[in-house]
Design an enzyme around this catalytic site. Structure first.
Site, PDB file in Angstrom:
ATOM      1  N   TRP A 150       0.696  -1.277   0.037  1.00 30.88           N
ATOM      2  CA  TRP A 150      -0.092  -0.037  -0.155  1.00 30.88           C
ATOM      3  C   TRP A 150       0.944   1.231   0.023  1.00 30.88           C
ATOM      4  O   TRP A 150       1.866   1.197   0.692  1.00 30.88           O
ATOM      5  CB  TRP A 150      -0.813  -0.023   1.173  1.00 30.88           C
ATOM      6  CG  TRP A 150      -1.912   1.174   1.226  1.00 30.88           C
ATOM      7  CD1 TRP A 150      -2.024   2.098   2.179  1.00 30.88           C
ATOM      8  CD2 TRP A 150      -3.099   1.332   0.340  1.00 30.88           C
ATOM      9  NE1 TRP A 150      -3.032   2.708   1.934  1.00 30.88           N
ATOM     10  CE2 TRP A 150      -3.772   2.220   0.772  1.00 30.88           C
ATOM     11  CE3 TRP A 150      -3.586   0.625  -0.924  1.00 30.88           C
ATOM     12  CZ2 TRP A 150      -4.806   2.916   0.065  1.00 30.88           C
ATOM     13  CZ3 TRP A 150      -4.379   0.994  -1.508  1.00 30.88           C
ATOM     14  CH2 TRP A 150      -5.364   2.331  -0.877  1.00 30.88           C
ATOM     15  N   ASP A 218      -2.949  12.809  -0.463  1.00 28.75           N
ATOM     16  CA  ASP A 218      -4.414  13.482  -0.825  1.00 28.75           C
ATOM     17  C   ASP A 218      -5.607  12.295  -1.196  1.00 28.75           C
ATOM     18  O   ASP A 218      -5.315  11.238  -0.863  1.00 28.75           O
ATOM     19  CB  ASP A 218      -4.455  14.150  -2.471  1.00 28.75           C
ATOM     20  CG  ASP A 218      -3.839  13.188  -3.161  1.00 28.75           C
ATOM     21  OD1 ASP A 218      -3.377  12.073  -3.181  1.00 28.75           O
ATOM     22  OD2 ASP A 218      -4.443  13.494  -4.582  1.00 28.75           O
ATOM     23  N   GLU A 221      -4.887   9.520  -2.943  1.00 34.23           N
ATOM     24  CA  GLU A 221      -3.822   8.667  -2.374  1.00 34.23           C
ATOM     25  C   GLU A 221      -2.859   8.572  -3.233  1.00 34.23           C
ATOM     26  O   GLU A 221      -2.083   7.487  -3.667  1.00 34.23           O
ATOM     27  CB  GLU A 221      -4.571   7.341  -2.253  1.00 34.23           C
ATOM     28  CG  GLU A 221      -5.671   7.303  -0.972  1.00 34.23           C
ATOM     29  CD  GLU A 221      -6.372   5.999  -1.007  1.00 34.23           C
ATOM     30  OE1 GLU A 221      -6.320   5.260  -1.944  1.00 34.23           O
ATOM     31  OE2 GLU A 221      -7.029   5.961   0.029  1.00 34.23           O
ATOM     32  N   GLU A 222      -2.253   9.586  -3.768  1.00 39.04           N
ATOM     33  CA  GLU A 222      -1.228   9.980  -4.821  1.00 39.04           C
ATOM     34  C   GLU A 222       0.117  10.658  -4.519  1.00 39.04           C
ATOM     35  O   GLU A 222       1.299  10.403  -4.893  1.00 39.04           O
ATOM     36  CB  GLU A 222      -1.579  10.199  -6.083  1.00 39.04           C
ATOM     37  CG  GLU A 222      -2.645   9.132  -6.735  1.00 39.04           C
ATOM     38  CD  GLU A 222      -3.234   9.609  -8.113  1.00 39.04           C
ATOM     39  OE1 GLU A 222      -3.709   8.678  -8.832  1.00 39.04           O
ATOM     40  OE2 GLU A 222      -3.056  10.754  -8.513  1.00 39.04           O
ATOM     41  N   GLU A 448     -17.012   3.430 -11.292  1.00 40.33           N
ATOM     42  CA  GLU A 448     -15.969   4.470 -10.946  1.00 40.33           C
ATOM     43  C   GLU A 448     -15.897   5.260 -12.073  1.00 40.33           C
ATOM     44  O   GLU A 448     -16.030   6.644 -11.910  1.00 40.33           O
ATOM     45  CB  GLU A 448     -14.673   3.926 -10.351  1.00 40.33           C
ATOM     46  CG  GLU A 448     -13.669   5.037 -10.128  1.00 40.33           C
ATOM     47  CD  GLU A 448     -12.351   4.247  -9.824  1.00 40.33           C
ATOM     48  OE1 GLU A 448     -11.696   4.040  -8.731  1.00 40.33           O
ATOM     49  OE2 GLU A 448     -11.702   3.832 -10.712  1.00 40.33           O
TER      50      GLU A 448
END
Length: 483
Positions: A150, A218, A221-222, A448
């Site tokens: 992760w 953020d 998730e980057e 999505e």
């Protein structure tokens, strides 16, 4: 919303078919009835949302009560986990049901409180209850820690989740206190004025108030930095928390939370770029221009119905940012030239996440909905205050609807220019919903993403956040703003 006629039809004259859920739907010379889509999709979205909530839906049979799966997709991509952020945004929608008078949903909120307490106390790669564990964004569906590969590490937390969870549960606590007789539940489970903290809201507020200044990932998730979305929801959580704990006679904590909220308020104006004429998503970002749908989401979730005094949807800066996003995505995605209404919107122009890996990115349902929700909310604000003032930063946005608009002009409710702008804005927002409708299959399933080239659904199927975003947009369209 009283200026458009009761029925709005968007006529399409499209020269190519749209691919939806592995089948071809020829929509040439067809008509999209946006009202019919909204009515049908509202029911489907409630069903889709609850199917992904633990102890209530068939996609979430193995999920803890009060947990929310991001999607039932278990591979390519695997989203069968709980994210703190996504769960909070889903329970914001459920709490709105309770506030609107549907008492049957309260069992889910009580389950959410219990699950939140469990997750807070679950040791994870970011730490434990008192040493950073509240910054962990992702858990297994049974409430155990996720320990696989992760991007989030112990040294790089994600800070939007605790703030969003606090916002929802603070509103729930206020709802319980307002109706009377529930003070003991609030003080036993949600906020107890003791340190070290031992209740859900108190834990989140302490974590946010002591860590908001820390660089973090953020909402996508980057990127590890300081982010507009995160700071907006953190500030709202602290201000709302201060008001709650005033009710519960914890004045010292209220003072501390307000001090930290004020400090965040001092940072947020730095996200405005006068040279770019939009709110940047992230400070000191070198590998992209930082034009991002996350800023619109920050305005929505950092303000809500009440508004918390900085960058609300009707602000000059937010409207300028929306205008810039629409302009860049209109030319970026091929499907935006296929004759359908509106503009398909993605996360940010430089995005490479395609739903399973990295190549070319696509529009997202929730980002397309968000542009409409912002505009519906702004129209509601104009109707409430009775006038429109055109700002210098957002002049291009207003000139979409009234080319003769000038910076500093004020148009009173009932005037011809007021009505032209409001009608134009409502048409714009409905066109955005028409765009989403055009890429939604007859089943109403919301993934999505949808392909930038042909409208084929991409990424995680039945994304819970997509359903939640549609529902808050549907409320906004009816003249109701989510709390």
């Amino acid at each position: 919303m009283k200026f458009l006629p009761a029925l709005l039809f968007v006529t399409l004259a499209v020269q190519e078919p749209t691919f939806v859920n592995a089948r071809v739907v020829d929509k040439r010379q067809t008509t999209i009835d946006v009202n019919a889509f909204m009515n049908k999709q509202t029911f489907i979205s409630w069903v889709g949302l609850y199917r992904n909530v633990g102890n209530s839906g068939d996609y979430a049979r193995n999920v803890d009560p009060g947990g929310v799966i991001a999607s039932p997709s278990m591979s390519n991509p695997d989203y069968y986990y709980q994210w703190i952020r996504d769960s909070a945004l889903v329970f914001k929608v459920i709490l709105n049901q309770l506030i609107s008078g549907n008492s049957s949903v309260e069992v889910h909120l009580k389950n959410y409180v219990a699950e939140s307490n469990k997750l807070q106390h679950t040791p994870n790669p970011s730490g434990d209850y008192y040493s950073g564990g509240l910054g962990e964004p992702k858990f297994q569906v049974n409430g155990t820690a996720f320990t696989g590969s992760w991007g989030i590490t112990k040294d790089i937390p994600q800070l939007d989740g605790p703030a969003l969870r606090a916002i929802v549960l603070i509103e729930y606590a206020n709802t319980l206190l307002d109706r009377g007789g529930d003070t003991r539940y609030v003080t036993n489970n949600l906020y107890q004025a003791v340190l070290p903290y031992n209740t859900v809201i108190k834990a989140d507020l302490e974590y946010v108030s002591h860590n908001w200044h820390v660089d973090n990932f953020d909402l996508w998730e980057e990127v590890n930095a300081q982010h507009f979305f995160t700071l907006m929801v953190q500030r709202r959580a602290l201000l709302a928390g201060a008001e709650l704990v005033d009710r519960l006679s914890d004045g010292g904590a209220a003072t501390w939370y307000r001090q930290q909220a004020d400090a965040i308020g001092g940072v947020l104006p730095r996200f405005w770029s006068s040279s770019k004429n939009f709110l940047q998503a992230t400070l000191n970002q070198s590998n992209r221009q930082s034009l991002d749908c996350g800023t619109l989401l920050g305005s929505l979730h950092g303000n809500g119905k009440r508004g918390w005094g900085i960058f609300p949807p009707e602000s000059d800066e937010v409207l300028a940012t929306l205008d810039a996003l629409v302009n860049v995505f209109k030319s970026l995605y091929p499907i935006n030239s296929n004759g359908a209404p509106g503009v398909a919107i993605g996360r940010y122009p430089e995005d490479t996440y395609d739903g399973t890996g990295t190549s070319v990115a696509n529009p997202w349902y929730l980002c397309t909905f968000t542009t409409a929700e912002i505009v519906y909310n702004v129209v509601k604000r104009y109707e409430d205050v009775g006038y429109i003032t055109v700002g210098a930063k957002s002049l291009n946005f207003f000139q979409r609807f009234l080319p003769s608009a000038t910076s500093g002009a004020t148009y009173a409710s009932g005037s011809a220019n007021f009505n032209i702008i409001v009608n134009g804005m409502l048409q714009f927002a409905d066109d955005q919903m028409g765009r989403a409708a055009y890429h939604t299959p007859d089943t109403g399933s919301l993934s999505e993403q949808y392909s930038r080239d042909n409208g084929f659904q991409k990424g995680a199927r039945d994304l819970t956040w997509s359903y939640a975003s549609f529902l808050t947009t549907a409320w906004a369209r009816s003249g109701n703003v989510a709390f």
